[in-house]
Enzyme design. Structure first.
Site: not given
Length: 359
Positions: A197, A291, A321
């Site tokens: 991320s 995602e 995610h």
């Protein structure tokens, strides 16, 4: 001179027909192309009902983020440990490097079976959390699994978080952690950068910064669901059709304004799609097919490929995610971690744990 006799065919004997070639067996699908298991679908559904509304409406101001940070860190205290690794705290003020150099603090996650002495390599893992929450402790399900599967120690630094420390403070801390490994004799050819991320954005930005400044190249880079574009243009468009069970592009855009601070988005080190990727090490990207960050990951893979680099991208069908953090719960996450270990062993030329090294 007599002519050679002509070949004759025996009466009543019919030549055997030529056998038709057998059709080729259908290619076995890659693990990330398979239909999601029921378990992963149930978990995604639960998260969409319970977590997505909270994340989608998270306010973009410092007070709420500090509260979220405290809550997440407290919840991480309840995570069970992994008996295959040892976790050691690190705090090095780096006084020998001068007062302007950031300290290196964090965790050193070491396989229990690792021999003493200088390791032949290491993984530098940069945790996610939107640059505003999470810590090395919150991501132990990933870092412990990486250490156990690869046999390499994993350095997880406590990089500074926004809004108190906007970008480029996290990048400065990531560079300091990489230099810390090099100064302690870990060869660059044995180091893999990794992150998820926002940590995926940071790992990619660190890779580009290493190339730009001429530091020794690492062996490779692994990106789990990277937040490639902090302006969120691609993910906001994708949110119109994707049913991401976890991440909200709208909330990510609000948080991004805190990450960049008063300087805005003008720092070229933020713009991964415009980074000069020529000369970068091999990259593995894993992203969930469900995602909103998927288009960003695909765009980054194209940018690296257009620059002549090597980038393997795996779009995991139906996954959310950073699904890798569920590697104790879903088979897809466990398989994805094995795929990551395969990549790490390939770029560092290290054997799997329990295998003898080839002389």
């Amino acid at each position: 001179m007599n002519a050679p006799p002509r070949p004759t065919r025996s009466a009543g004997v019919t030549p055997l027909p030529t056998a038709a070639p057998r059709p080729a067996a259908p290619a076995k699908p890659a693990p990330y192309e398979l239909r999601p298991t029921r378990r992963s679908r149930v978990i995604a559904g639960v998260l969409r009902l319970g977590m997505y509304p909270v994340i989608h409406h998270v306010p973009g101001h410092a007070m709420s983020l500090r509260t979220a940070r405290t809550t997440v860190d407290a919840a991480a205290m309840l995570l069970p440990g992994d008996g295959r690794v040892r976790v050691r705290r690190i705090h090095d003020p780096r006084v020998e490097d001068g007062p302007d150099r950031p300290a290196v603090a964090g965790e050193w996650v070491v396989p229990r079976e690792a021999p003493d002495g200088r390791p032949p390599g290491a993984i530098l893992y940069l945790h996610g959390g939107g640059y505003v929450v999470c810590s090395p402790r919150t991501h132990r399900p990933i870092t412990s699994r990486l250490a156990a599967d690869t046999g390499l120690p994993v350095l997880v630094p406590h990089y500074r978080l926004a809004p108190e420390h906007p970008f480029p403070a996290p990048l400065e801390d990531a560079v300091a952690a990489y230099e810390w490994l090099l100064r302690r004799g870990v060869p660059a050819s044995g180091i893999v950068l990794a992150g998820d991320s926002a940590g995926g954005h940071l790992a990619a930005a660190l890779t580009a910064e290493i190339v730009r400044t001429g530091l020794p190249n690492p062996a490779g880079t692994v990106l789990f669901s990277p937040w490639v574009d902090l302006t969120c243009e691609l993910s906001v468009r994708e949110q119109l059709t994707a049913r991401d069970p976890y991440i909200s592009a709208t909330a990510a855009r609000r948080v991004a304004r805190l990450v960049v601070g008063s300087a805005g988005f003008d720092d070229p080190r933020l713009a991964l799609l415009a980074a000069p990727w020529t000369g970068a090490p091999p990259v593995l990207i894993q992203v969930g097919g469900a995602e909103v960050l998927r288009p960003e990951a695909e765009a980054l893979a194209r940018a690296i490929g257009d620059a002549g680099g090597s980038c393997e991208i795996q779009v995991w069908n139906g996954q959310m995610h950073v699904f890798q953090i569920l590697n104790r719960l879903t088979p897809e996450a466990s398989t994805a971690m094995r795929e990551t270990a395969r990549f790490v062993r390939a770029v560092t030329a290290t054997p799997a744990p329990g295998e003898a090294a080839v002389a």
